[in-house]
Write an enzyme that holds these catalytic residues in place. Structure first.
Site, short mmCIF file in Angstrom:
data_model
loop_
_atom_site.label_atom_id
_atom_site.label_comp_id
_atom_site.label_asym_id
_atom_site.label_seq_id
_atom_site.Cartn_x
_atom_site.Cartn_y
_atom_site.Cartn_z
N HIS A 221 -28.21 -112.92 40.53
CA HIS A 221 -27.98 -114.15 41.33
C HIS A 221 -29.21 -114.35 42.22
O HIS A 221 -30.33 -114.43 41.72
CB HIS A 221 -26.65 -113.98 42.07
CG HIS A 221 -26.12 -115.18 42.79
ND1 HIS A 221 -26.54 -116.47 42.55
CD2 HIS A 221 -25.17 -115.29 43.79
CE1 HIS A 221 -25.89 -117.33 43.34
NE2 HIS A 221 -25.06 -116.63 44.10
N HIS A 259 -29.34 -119.53 32.66
CA HIS A 259 -28.38 -120.00 33.66
C HIS A 259 -27.02 -120.15 33.00
O HIS A 259 -26.94 -120.54 31.84
CB HIS A 259 -28.82 -121.34 34.26
CG HIS A 259 -28.14 -121.64 35.55
ND1 HIS A 259 -26.90 -122.23 35.61
CD2 HIS A 259 -28.53 -121.39 36.82
CE1 HIS A 259 -26.55 -122.34 36.89
NE2 HIS A 259 -27.52 -121.84 37.65
N ASP A 310 -34.70 -119.71 40.76
CA ASP A 310 -35.39 -118.56 41.33
C ASP A 310 -36.82 -118.37 40.80
O ASP A 310 -37.62 -117.68 41.43
CB ASP A 310 -34.59 -117.27 41.04
CG ASP A 310 -33.34 -117.17 41.90
OD1 ASP A 310 -33.42 -117.53 43.09
OD2 ASP A 310 -32.29 -116.75 41.38
#
Ligand SMILES: CC(=O)SCCNC(=O)CCNC(=O)[C@H](O)C(C)(C)COP(=O)(O)OP(=O)(O)OC[C@H]1O[C@@H](n2cnc3c(N)ncnc32)[C@H](O)[C@@H]1OP(=O)(O)O
Ligand SMILES: O=C([O-])CC(=O)C(=O)O
Length: 373
Positions: A221, A259, A310
């Site tokens: 995450h 994702h 990210d």
């Protein structure tokens, strides 16, 4: 008998929310109905936090009142002040934040109330305190004397000032502010879900946020942004493509890609890629940006995977002078606005979150006394 579970709750609709919405096929993200592409670069983090927590983009008067509330909230209570130095010595950044937010709960004047007005006040205080906690933690562990929070500065500008110790440039502030906007909320991501599960027991906002911080920390995450930078640092700039191919062939995951919901480009990555390129070029050494582009091409060619939020956030933060182990804490600075809004939403229309499980253990076991086992 319960149905077969979907591993990882993939595609399970676990909550109703008016906060954010994703179209994973089209690669679109909305905060309260506003397209992220309309918000990014045009709306400040303060306006975005107001949108999430209060439900509307603020008028000038509302923004000024909310901004003042955030400025007043840039202070730490006695429990935090008494412990922050020792925590900074003994805990890594995300662990420290988990502990510090828990302590901040003890300092909070509204700690015993889940009433809507108390929740709004706590949401603003938590949003105001999180960047200060990160900056003060960093100062405590490095021994640096950091500038006091400047009430004339935005959340983004004040954070950069306190972390780097220098007055940030206007464009740096704009870029960092956009990063905060892009990370603010994202439907039922793991940390938000954790916060809602906690809040749904009618536990308090600080407890829910502690659960969320612990959940964001993991590398699948929010922890992925730090790992992206570590990967870039570990690669030979002249052999990026081959190293990435080798790692994928060995079954390794490349952090910052893939994702659960997006089946195409994450719309946040589009902005972050552009900002990484701009900052890399402005720095005079865009090697990490160029390496990232090469990684992106190889991962797409080999696995058909796109970068997530990210991936390019890592180089943006790097170019802004933020230490690598503070990348995930920076994520929490932004996501605090969304987490707290979700707690408010959960408390406003609550039912205990308690799903079922599929039993896969032994049945009809015969008990034996310990001497016979
Ligand atoms: C803010 C955020 O949380 S964004 C996500 C941040 N996390 C990361 O960047 C970590 C790397 N990415 C991942 O681990 C995953 O893509 C996740 C956790 C984001 C999504 O996980 P899931 O939806 O459960 O997908 P899952 O992990 O099952 O992957 C599906 C397939 O794609 C592969 N895959 C997914 N991501 C990657 C990756 N980053 N690198 C290589 N392969 C990958 C998996 O190995 C799997 O392949 P298989 O079917 O051959 O076994
Ligand atoms: O939605 C998710 O699963 C992860 C993510 O991108 C986020 O939390 O921003």
């Amino acid at each position: 008998m319960a149905d077969k579970p979907t591993k990882g709750l993939a595609d399970v609709v676990a909550a109703s929310t008016a906060l954010s919405d994703i179209d994973g096929q089209a690669g679109r993200l909305f905060y309260r109905g506003y397209d992220i592409h309309d918000l990014a670069g045009r709306t400040t983090f303060e306006e975005t936090a107001h949108l999430l927590q209060y439900g509307t983009l603020p008028t000038r008067e509302q923004l000024s009142a909310y901004g003042e509330e955030l400025v007043r909230g840039r202070t730490l209570g006695t429990l935090v002040e008494a412990n922050i130095s020792e925590i900074a010595e003994r805990q890594a950044p995300m662990e420290a934040l988990r502990t510090l937010v828990s302590l901040a709960g003890g300092d909070d004047p509204d700690k015993d109330s889940n009433a809507p007005e108390a929740n709004l006040r706590k949401a603003a205080r938590l949003t105001a305190q999180q960047p200060l906690l990160v900056a003060r933690y960093h100062a405590a562990r490095t021994g640096a004397v950091i500038p006091a929070p400047d009430p004339s500065l935005s959340v983004a500008a004040n954070f950069l000032l306190q972390i780097t110790g220098r007055t940030p440039g206007e464009r740096e502030v704009e870029i960092f502010d956009t990063c905060l906007v892009l990370h603010a909320d994202h439907t039922m991501n793991a940390s938000t879900f954790a916060a809602r599960v906690c809040a749904a027991t009618l536990s308090d906002m600080h407890s829910a946020i502690v659960a969320a911080i612990g959940t964001l920390k993991g590398p699948l995450h929010g922890g992925a942004n730090e790992q992206v930078m570590r990967t870039l640092e570990s690669l030979d700039a002249g052999a990026v493509a081959q190293s990435v191919r080798d790692r994928l062939a060995a079954g390794e995951k490349i952090m910052g890609f893939g994702h659960r919901v997006y089946k195409t480009e994450d719309p946040r990555a589009t902005h972050l890629r552009q900002m990484s390129r701009e900052l890399g070029e402005a720095s005079g050494d865009d090697t990490y940006y160029r390496m990232s582009k090469e990684m992106e091409e190889v991962v797409f060619e080999t696995k058909g995977l796109y970068p997530n939020v990210d991936f390019y956030a890592a180089t943006v933060y790097h170019y802004l002078g933020i230490p690598t182990d503070l990348f995930t804490p920076v994520f929490s600075v932004s996501r605090m606005s969304g987490w707290t809004a979700h707690v408010i939403e959960q408390h406003a229309d609550n039912r205990l979150i308690r799903p079922d499980s599929e039993y896969i253990g032994e049945r009809d076991q015969k008990w034996k006394p310990i001497a016979e086992r």
